[in-house]
Design an enzyme around this catalytic site. Structure first.
Site, mmCIF file in Angstrom:
data_model
loop_
_atom_site.group_PDB
_atom_site.id
_atom_site.type_symbol
_atom_site.label_atom_id
_atom_site.label_comp_id
_atom_site.label_asym_id
_atom_site.label_seq_id
_atom_site.Cartn_x
_atom_site.Cartn_y
_atom_site.Cartn_z
ATOM 1 N N HIS A 7 0.830 -1.206 0.000
ATOM 2 C CA HIS A 7 0.000 0.000 0.000
ATOM 3 C C HIS A 7 0.862 1.252 0.000
ATOM 4 O O HIS A 7 2.055 1.200 0.273
ATOM 5 C CB HIS A 7 -0.980 0.016 1.174
ATOM 6 C CG HIS A 7 -0.339 0.052 2.530
ATOM 7 N ND1 HIS A 7 -0.097 -1.080 3.282
ATOM 8 C CD2 HIS A 7 0.124 1.085 3.274
ATOM 9 C CE1 HIS A 7 0.470 -0.733 4.429
ATOM 10 N NE2 HIS A 7 0.626 0.572 4.461
ATOM 11 N N HIS A 80 4.094 7.373 3.412
ATOM 12 C CA HIS A 80 5.007 6.230 3.337
ATOM 13 C C HIS A 80 4.559 5.277 2.235
ATOM 14 O O HIS A 80 3.458 5.393 1.710
ATOM 15 C CB HIS A 80 5.076 5.482 4.680
ATOM 16 C CG HIS A 80 3.794 4.822 5.110
ATOM 17 N ND1 HIS A 80 2.813 5.473 5.829
ATOM 18 C CD2 HIS A 80 3.327 3.558 4.920
ATOM 19 C CE1 HIS A 80 1.813 4.631 6.058
ATOM 20 N NE2 HIS A 80 2.084 3.468 5.517
ATOM 21 N N GLU A 131 7.733 1.372 4.921
ATOM 22 C CA GLU A 131 7.192 0.396 5.862
ATOM 23 C C GLU A 131 7.416 -0.987 5.265
ATOM 24 O O GLU A 131 7.180 -1.195 4.074
ATOM 25 C CB GLU A 131 5.688 0.656 6.055
ATOM 26 C CG GLU A 131 4.986 -0.342 6.971
ATOM 27 C CD GLU A 131 3.493 -0.047 7.128
ATOM 28 O OE1 GLU A 131 2.932 0.734 6.324
ATOM 29 O OE2 GLU A 131 2.885 -0.611 8.054
HETATM 30 CO CO CO Z 1 1.128 1.645 6.137
#
Ligand code: CO
Length: 141
Positions: A7, A80, A131
């Site tokens: 994502h 992110h 991440e």
């Molecule tokens: Co995230």
């Protein structure tokens, strides 16, 4: 070493308004219910895309890590990107061995998908907060 893009995290003042943009302008059809992550200081809402997801995040509480971000970028913005890894501890140790800085203590915490995550310092990723999220590859999207 990393797997698929899972994502893209986007900071916003209001996840519901932001989700509406993704529906109106980009035709996103799968919009999930928002939920709070008090320990992370964020409210989260996922919007599904054909091959990935947008993670909309808004500040929650007085000590949200997003407060400073949105002070600099009041309109919101990319916060992110998240990649899948098979084993979060292997990934963390590998990143450290290569000299990358893992944020916090480096102990994985449970992310918005309910699996362990770590964050790698933006200074080690060309200015992008990365991440890494443990997701067994065979269970990917
Ligand atoms: Co995230």
């Amino acid at each position: 070493m990393i797997g698929r893009l899972n994502h893209v995290g986007i900071a916003t003042q209001d996840v519901e308004k932001a989700a509406l943009l993704w529906q109106t302008f980009y035709g996103a059809t799968q919009v999930h219910e928002a939920f709070d992550m008090p320990e992370q200081g964020v409210r989260v809402k996922f919007v599904d895309l054909p091959n990935s997801q947008i993670e909309l995040i808004e500040p929650l509480g007085d000590h949200s890590p997003l407060t400073a971000f949105l002070a600099k970028s009041p309109a919101g913005g990319q916060h992110h990107i998240c990649f899948e890894v098979e084993d979060i501890l292997v990934a963390r140790d590998d990143m450290r061995a290569k000299g990358a800085r893992v944020l916090g203590t480096g102990e994985p915490r449970i992310g918005a998908h309910g699996t362990p995550v770590i964050f790698v310092h933006p200074k080690d990723s060309g200015g992008v907060l990365v991440e890494l999220m443990q997701t067994p590859m065979e269970e990917s999207l």
